[in-house]
Design a protein around this motif. Sequence first.
Motif, PDB file in Angstrom:
ATOM      1  N   PHE A 289       0.852  -1.181   0.000  1.00  0.00           N
ATOM      2  CA  PHE A 289       0.000   0.000   0.000  1.00  0.00           C
ATOM      3  C   PHE A 289       0.883   1.223   0.000  1.00  0.00           C
ATOM      4  O   PHE A 289       1.521   1.511   1.022  1.00  0.00           O
ATOM      5  CB  PHE A 289      -0.910   0.020   1.233  1.00  0.00           C
TER       6      PHE A 289
ATOM      7  N   GLY B  10      -3.118  -6.537  11.900  1.00  0.00           N
ATOM      8  CA  GLY B  10      -2.152  -5.844  11.063  1.00  0.00           C
ATOM      9  C   GLY B  10      -1.053  -6.737  10.546  1.00  0.00           C
ATOM     10  O   GLY B  10      -0.101  -6.269   9.948  1.00  0.00           O
TER      11      GLY B  10
ATOM     12  N   THR C 202      -5.513  -8.722   4.498  1.00  0.00           N
ATOM     13  CA  THR C 202      -5.069  -8.514   3.125  1.00  0.00           C
ATOM     14  C   THR C 202      -5.218  -9.803   2.326  1.00  0.00           C
ATOM     15  O   THR C 202      -5.683  -9.787   1.187  1.00  0.00           O
ATOM     16  CB  THR C 202      -3.601  -8.050   3.118  1.00  0.00           C
TER      17      THR C 202
ATOM     18  N   ALA D 208      -9.157   4.858  11.237  1.00  0.00           N
ATOM     19  CA  ALA D 208      -7.883   4.501  10.621  1.00  0.00           C
ATOM     20  C   ALA D 208      -7.071   3.564  11.511  1.00  0.00           C
ATOM     21  O   ALA D 208      -6.006   3.109  11.114  1.00  0.00           O
ATOM     22  CB  ALA D 208      -7.077   5.765  10.324  1.00  0.00           C
TER      23      ALA D 208
ATOM     24  N   GLN E 211       2.811   2.315  10.575  1.00  0.00           N
ATOM     25  CA  GLN E 211       2.716   1.310   9.533  1.00  0.00           C
ATOM     26  C   GLN E 211       1.263   0.946   9.383  1.00  0.00           C
ATOM     27  O   GLN E 211       0.780   0.063  10.072  1.00  0.00           O
ATOM     28  CB  GLN E 211       3.514   0.068   9.927  1.00  0.00           C
ATOM     29  N   PRO E 212       0.565   1.603   8.517  1.00  0.00           N
ATOM     30  CA  PRO E 212      -0.874   1.354   8.452  1.00  0.00           C
ATOM     31  C   PRO E 212      -1.144  -0.110   8.130  1.00  0.00           C
ATOM     32  O   PRO E 212      -0.541  -0.674   7.238  1.00  0.00           O
ATOM     33  CB  PRO E 212      -1.341   2.261   7.303  1.00  0.00           C
ATOM     34  N   THR E 213      -1.989  -0.694   8.887  1.00  0.00           N
ATOM     35  CA  THR E 213      -2.332  -2.074   8.630  1.00  0.00           C
ATOM     36  C   THR E 213      -3.335  -2.106   7.497  1.00  0.00           C
ATOM     37  O   THR E 213      -3.929  -1.107   7.150  1.00  0.00           O
ATOM     38  CB  THR E 213      -2.998  -2.681   9.865  1.00  0.00           C
ATOM     39  N   ASP E 214      -3.491  -3.275   6.949  1.00  0.00           N
ATOM     40  CA  ASP E 214      -4.461  -3.371   5.862  1.00  0.00           C
ATOM     41  C   ASP E 214      -5.859  -3.089   6.377  1.00  0.00           C
ATOM     42  O   ASP E 214      -6.678  -2.498   5.707  1.00  0.00           O
ATOM     43  CB  ASP E 214      -4.384  -4.724   5.183  1.00  0.00           C
ATOM     44  N   ASP E 215      -6.098  -3.491   7.628  1.00  0.00           N
ATOM     45  CA  ASP E 215      -7.393  -3.163   8.233  1.00  0.00           C
ATOM     46  C   ASP E 215      -7.595  -1.659   8.237  1.00  0.00           C
ATOM     47  O   ASP E 215      -8.630  -1.147   7.895  1.00  0.00           O
ATOM     48  CB  ASP E 215      -7.441  -3.628   9.700  1.00  0.00           C
ATOM     49  N   ALA E 216      -6.512  -0.990   8.656  1.00  0.00           N
ATOM     50  CA  ALA E 216      -6.616   0.450   8.804  1.00  0.00           C
ATOM     51  C   ALA E 216      -6.840   1.107   7.455  1.00  0.00           C
ATOM     52  O   ALA E 216      -7.669   1.997   7.317  1.00  0.00           O
ATOM     53  CB  ALA E 216      -5.347   0.983   9.450  1.00  0.00           C
TER      54      ALA E 216
END
Lengths: 523, 354
Positions: free
Chosen positions: A29, A55, A60, A418, B330-335
């Motif tokens: 990302f 996380g 994903t 977020a 570190q943005p998680t995919d959830d985030a």
Amino acid sequence: METQLRTSTEPIPYREPTALAVRGVSKTFTGTAALTSFDLTIAAGEVHALVGENGSGKSTVIKILSGYHQPDPGGEVLVRERPLDFGSPDASYSHGCRFVHQDLGLIDASSVADNLAIVAGFPCRLGTVRRKELRSGARRDLARVGLDIDPDRLVATLSPAERTGVAVARALHEDPSHPVALLVLDEPTATLPDREVERLLGIVRAVAARGVGVLYVTHRLDEVFQIADTITVLRDGHRVANLPACDVDRAGLITLLIGSELDDVHAVSAELPPEHDAPLLVAEGIEALHINGVSLEIRPGDVVGIAGITGSGRESLLSVFFGAQRRTAGRVIVQGALLPSGHPARAMKAGVAYIPADRKTLGCFVDLTTEENVSISDLRRLWRWPRLSHKRERAEVSKWIERLDIRPGAAAAMPLSALSGGNQQKVLFAKWLRRTPKLLLMDEPTQGVDVGAKADLHLEILRAARDGAGVAISSSDTDELAALCHRILVLRDGRVVAHLTGSRVTAAEISRACLATDERSGT
Amino acid sequence: MRTPRRFSFGLQTCSGLYLWAAFIITFGIWKPDLFLTSATVHSIASSQAIAAMLALALLIPLTAGVYDLSVGAVINVSTILVVEMQTKYHHGMWTAIVVSILVCSAIGAFSGFIVVKLKVNSFVATLGMATIVSAIQLIISDQSQPLPPNSPAWTSLTQKTVFGFQIVVVYLLVLAIIVWWVLDRTPVGRYLYAIGGSPEAARLSGVAVGRWSWLSLIASSTIAGTAGVFYASLSGPSLTYGQALLLPAFAAVFLGSTQLKPGRANTWGTLLAVFVLATGVQGLQFVTGVLWLNSMFNGVALIAAVSFAVWRQGRPAKAHRERSTDIEHQPTDDAVERDRLAASGASTHQAQPG
């Protein structure tokens, strides 16, 4: 990233055509790698557990399979040995992938039958829905997962366990042109009590026995050993282990996931002696929806667990104490002050804090920033005429971010949406702990939270108790209750049917007490 | 905005400012002798002052997720009432003003009662109130447009000039500062935004949801009533202008919620939206004189701006990533995912009736 325990990267040998083969799939990302060269093989009929902290990249993986995310170029995914087109939910469906997400995606205001038909299609004649056929179709789908629910009931009236069941039934709806090859379950048991977990696991086994590959994503390690043939562990987007379930034990798996933090909690819990001061909370003859006369006392330093199956009253007791729900009879007295029914603000004034089970709609404000979420619980201390002092707010929230290890470190000004679920829950803890409550009421305090964050939150709970607060925890996670509580009240049909203390406070004993009473009632 | 250090002049938050500059430059080059005059500035400022006040009136309950559809009727009844009291019943100017505003506050209090105590959806309750209020207006006016009061004090109430601007522009500025202060700098604003986020979560956080929703409706009606008085003094009585202002005012608040603090209805964003649109319309009117221009331009601008905001925020989490220098982040995919949903949700949820 590979661990010393097991570094096997070769796929498990398979007997039948593979249900799913993922090879070298990565996802970045805008500069941050969420998943790095991921491999996964699931044989037909195999139950494969995917575990990892929040996380770590689990979501994903699911979103790539469901066609929601387009992975980076280079990897491939085969479903029943047919390559899957990325980024297309339709392709994912027609290849036979079915999903039950953690947010079940049910429409609360619609009936069970309508919810089932929204994906499968409504049986129609001349553009008019055929209600009879709709209902019988719904019954058939529900029966497939062993559920007996009136299809006309609104989803809003179902218990969390029943909702999960409906979502599974919907995912497994027979479609002759696109047979099911792979079922992905994302945290299906997050809110289920043990007995219903058992039932769900039974369903999962039955699905697998029909030759469907199952990808089972969960935080609950016990289930992994009950259900999984194979385990894949993800950490920071890397696969750190892929091994048969029989090759590892619980402690080993936790080490793979994070380290050995959970042990510390148990140690602290054992130190805590229940004191014998004047009670902080006296509840007498409480009656409310699902509650039929419960009395309870909580003293400073006490950590009381509330156990019970879904519908036993476990879910509503604490919210009735706090006033989130109204009571129809009984008295709630906190430090000598009688609390009115259905009045949370008064309870807060008396020193009560309440963390509801439903984080997204009741616990927090996902559109507001982290600091707004934290400070809402007491704005007066930030008020300096003529304005709220943002400096004080930022200082206080930063302190909590550090203390609870909320990530990312710059979370204060970010919208709560977020943050990952575990971090949102930590924010919720900060919101209430900053009031230094005398009485902490928590429904499912670590629901959907990864193992590491769970340990942090458990330590905070015990810390509050050691500082003289009374704590009541209602949880469907018996391990959690056993780890934290000095005594356990077991509810059934809105009444206390067992009181476990001392050495009887173990996960097995709690489960047995919940189930034993349930069997007697014959439901 | 609350954290000046982090405020960025990026396209994400300030597209309206850039659009405004683009309008001024374009029309300035195109029609320099007409457009680039102080007369144009003064005329845009005072012609939009009332519309902007009405938008600010709507903004307050809207932050709490409460729709006030009655402000259009309220502003109009206030205009008629303040004029009739002076011309037909010969009350003094200040008596007429105070009574008109108080009547409007009472209307808001009654709407609040229906919403909070009878638990009627605000959309429905205020729609009904709007209809009732327009009936009351008919009773008061007897269907004939009253004559404007003939006193210099009455007209100079809003038309006195200060630095070339009519003083109503100063009133607008004062009102905007008060609204901004309440929403951004006091606990009341926090409560309102929390209620707007989730009323039940707000209740469980100890917020008096009913009281603040009620007060927000009283505030919106009072502001609308005040704006109605100013309108009467500025433009003379009109029987129908209020309803025509209602939807543009909503448009300005929604458009404003994509500006400065994206995803959140806010004071300066709302004002920015009002004046950017007015500048565009004014400029175009110098170029062509067609009548449909105003509505067409406003409608296109609203849809384009909100679509743009959804599209910008819909792309993966760059809002935070670009600004954040924190390597721990570190943005998680959830985030990332939640961010996406939140971004699109934030811009669309307000379009749905409460």
